[in-house]
Write a protein that holds these residues in place. Structure first.
Motif, mmCIF file in Angstrom:
data_model
loop_
_atom_site.group_PDB
_atom_site.id
_atom_site.type_symbol
_atom_site.label_atom_id
_atom_site.label_comp_id
_atom_site.label_asym_id
_atom_site.label_seq_id
_atom_site.Cartn_x
_atom_site.Cartn_y
_atom_site.Cartn_z
ATOM 1 N N ARG A 99 0.834 -1.201 0.000
ATOM 2 C CA ARG A 99 0.000 0.000 0.000
ATOM 3 C C ARG A 99 0.872 1.257 0.000
ATOM 4 O O ARG A 99 0.641 2.189 -0.769
ATOM 5 C CB ARG A 99 -0.926 -0.001 1.220
ATOM 6 N N GLU A 100 1.882 1.285 0.873
ATOM 7 C CA GLU A 100 2.780 2.438 0.924
ATOM 8 C C GLU A 100 3.546 2.599 -0.382
ATOM 9 O O GLU A 100 3.790 3.717 -0.839
ATOM 10 C CB GLU A 100 3.759 2.284 2.089
ATOM 11 N N LEU A 103 1.350 4.277 -3.024
ATOM 12 C CA LEU A 103 1.239 5.713 -2.774
ATOM 13 C C LEU A 103 2.566 6.428 -3.013
ATOM 14 O O LEU A 103 2.591 7.604 -3.402
ATOM 15 C CB LEU A 103 0.750 5.961 -1.345
ATOM 16 N N ASP A 107 4.958 10.224 -4.598
ATOM 17 C CA ASP A 107 6.087 10.939 -3.994
ATOM 18 C C ASP A 107 7.237 11.023 -4.995
ATOM 19 O O ASP A 107 7.892 12.071 -5.134
ATOM 20 C CB ASP A 107 6.557 10.230 -2.717
ATOM 21 N N LYS A 190 0.767 15.465 -5.400
ATOM 22 C CA LYS A 190 0.101 15.423 -4.101
ATOM 23 C C LYS A 190 -1.409 15.309 -4.266
ATOM 24 O O LYS A 190 -2.084 14.584 -3.530
ATOM 25 C CB LYS A 190 0.453 16.661 -3.280
ATOM 26 N N GLN A 193 -2.130 11.832 -5.285
ATOM 27 C CA GLN A 193 -1.916 10.904 -4.176
ATOM 28 C C GLN A 193 -3.107 10.892 -3.227
ATOM 29 O O GLN A 193 -3.510 9.829 -2.740
ATOM 30 C CB GLN A 193 -0.639 11.276 -3.423
ATOM 31 N N ARG A 194 -3.682 12.055 -2.954
ATOM 32 C CA ARG A 194 -4.863 12.116 -2.091
ATOM 33 C C ARG A 194 -6.032 11.343 -2.720
ATOM 34 O O ARG A 194 -6.765 10.634 -2.017
ATOM 35 C CB ARG A 194 -5.253 13.570 -1.824
ATOM 36 N N ALA A 196 -5.653 8.874 -4.740
ATOM 37 C CA ALA A 196 -5.261 7.462 -4.681
ATOM 38 C C ALA A 196 -5.637 6.850 -3.329
ATOM 39 O O ALA A 196 -6.026 5.679 -3.263
ATOM 40 C CB ALA A 196 -3.761 7.324 -4.933
ATOM 41 N N VAL A 197 -5.532 7.632 -2.261
ATOM 42 C CA VAL A 197 -5.948 7.153 -0.939
ATOM 43 C C VAL A 197 -7.441 6.858 -0.954
ATOM 44 O O VAL A 197 -7.893 5.803 -0.474
ATOM 45 C CB VAL A 197 -5.606 8.189 0.148
ATOM 46 N N TRP A 198 -8.222 7.759 -1.509
ATOM 47 C CA TRP A 198 -9.670 7.533 -1.610
ATOM 48 C C TRP A 198 -9.958 6.301 -2.471
ATOM 49 O O TRP A 198 -10.856 5.519 -2.156
ATOM 50 C CB TRP A 198 -10.352 8.760 -2.226
ATOM 51 N N MET A 200 -8.057 3.677 -2.877
ATOM 52 C CA MET A 200 -7.742 2.484 -2.091
ATOM 53 C C MET A 200 -8.855 2.161 -1.110
ATOM 54 O O MET A 200 -9.214 0.980 -0.922
ATOM 55 C CB MET A 200 -6.414 2.681 -1.351
ATOM 56 N N GLU A 201 -9.401 3.187 -0.496
ATOM 57 C CA GLU A 201 -10.513 2.961 0.441
ATOM 58 C C GLU A 201 -11.709 2.357 -0.292
ATOM 59 O O GLU A 201 -12.385 1.460 0.236
ATOM 60 C CB GLU A 201 -10.896 4.283 1.108
#
Length: 205
Positions: A99-100, A103, A107, A190, A193-194, A196-198, A200-201
């Motif tokens: 997961r890291e 994401l 970066d 950035k 990436q935000r 991408a977090v959504w 993944m959820e």
């Protein structure tokens, strides 16, 4: 990609890093890599490639029977130097879990977007220039699909549901952030990436 502030420069592979070519074939490839990655395919002619690499026309065509064959060799090298060495390997180094690592791609992109020699995605540029039917467009599609395959494998390792769909969606964010950065948005990575977090959820992480 640009190194992190605490990473020695020698430890980071740059997609446009230059070395001293040993053979005429290496010189042609080095020049082609620089020109194709920064200017695209159609804008670069064979005569310029020959002049910049300092080889005879016969030598050029002995190594590369056509400009298209050189572009195919460039795309193959781009896959190794950019996709594998500069993006995926660096993302693996920065993240301790799948997961890291997924994401961390953004970066890595953020560092790349801040570089003076940021040149965009060559696979997408060649695809747009040549079209999806042309052999070079087809090759670009294949390399983009290969990237998607790496993302899908990482998504599976992260335990995401519908990993293939996730990979398609993340690649949309990746390509979109590159285009946005080419417009001058240094926060594009950035922002992606935000999202991408959504994403993944949505896929259960």
């Amino acid at each position: 990609m640009n190194p992190e502030t605490n990473v020695p420069a020698a430890a980071v592979v740059s997609p446009t890093a230059k070395s001293v070519p040993a053979t005429s074939s290496d010189r042609i490839m080095a020049v082609a890599y620089e020109l194709f990655s920064t200017r695209g395919v159609r804008d670069v002619g064979v005569n310029e490639l020959i002049e910049r690499s300092g080889v005879a026309k016969a030598t050029f065509y002995r190594h590369f029977p056509s400009k298209d064959s050189l572009v195919l060799a460039f795309l193959e090298q781009r896959d190794k130097r950019w996709t594998m060495d500069a993006v995926l390997s660096e993302a693996l180094r920065r993240g301790s879990t799948p997961r890291e690592q997924l994401l961390a791609i953004f970066d890595v992109f953020g560092d790349w977007f801040a570089r003076e020699d940021f040149e965009g995605c060559s696979f997408a540029k060649v695809l747009v220039e040549m079209g999806p039917v042309h052999p070079l467009g087809q090759a670009s599609i294949s390399y983009l699909a290969k990237i998607r395959g790496h993302i899908q494998a990482a998504a599976e390792a992260a335990g995401l549901v519908r990993p293939e769909e996730f990979a398609y969606s993340l690649l949309v964010l990746m390509k979109g952030s590159i285009l946005q950065a080419m417009e001058g948005d240094l926060q594009a990575a950035k922002r992606a990436q935000r999202m991408a977090v959504w994403l993944m959820e949505h896929h259960g992480a």
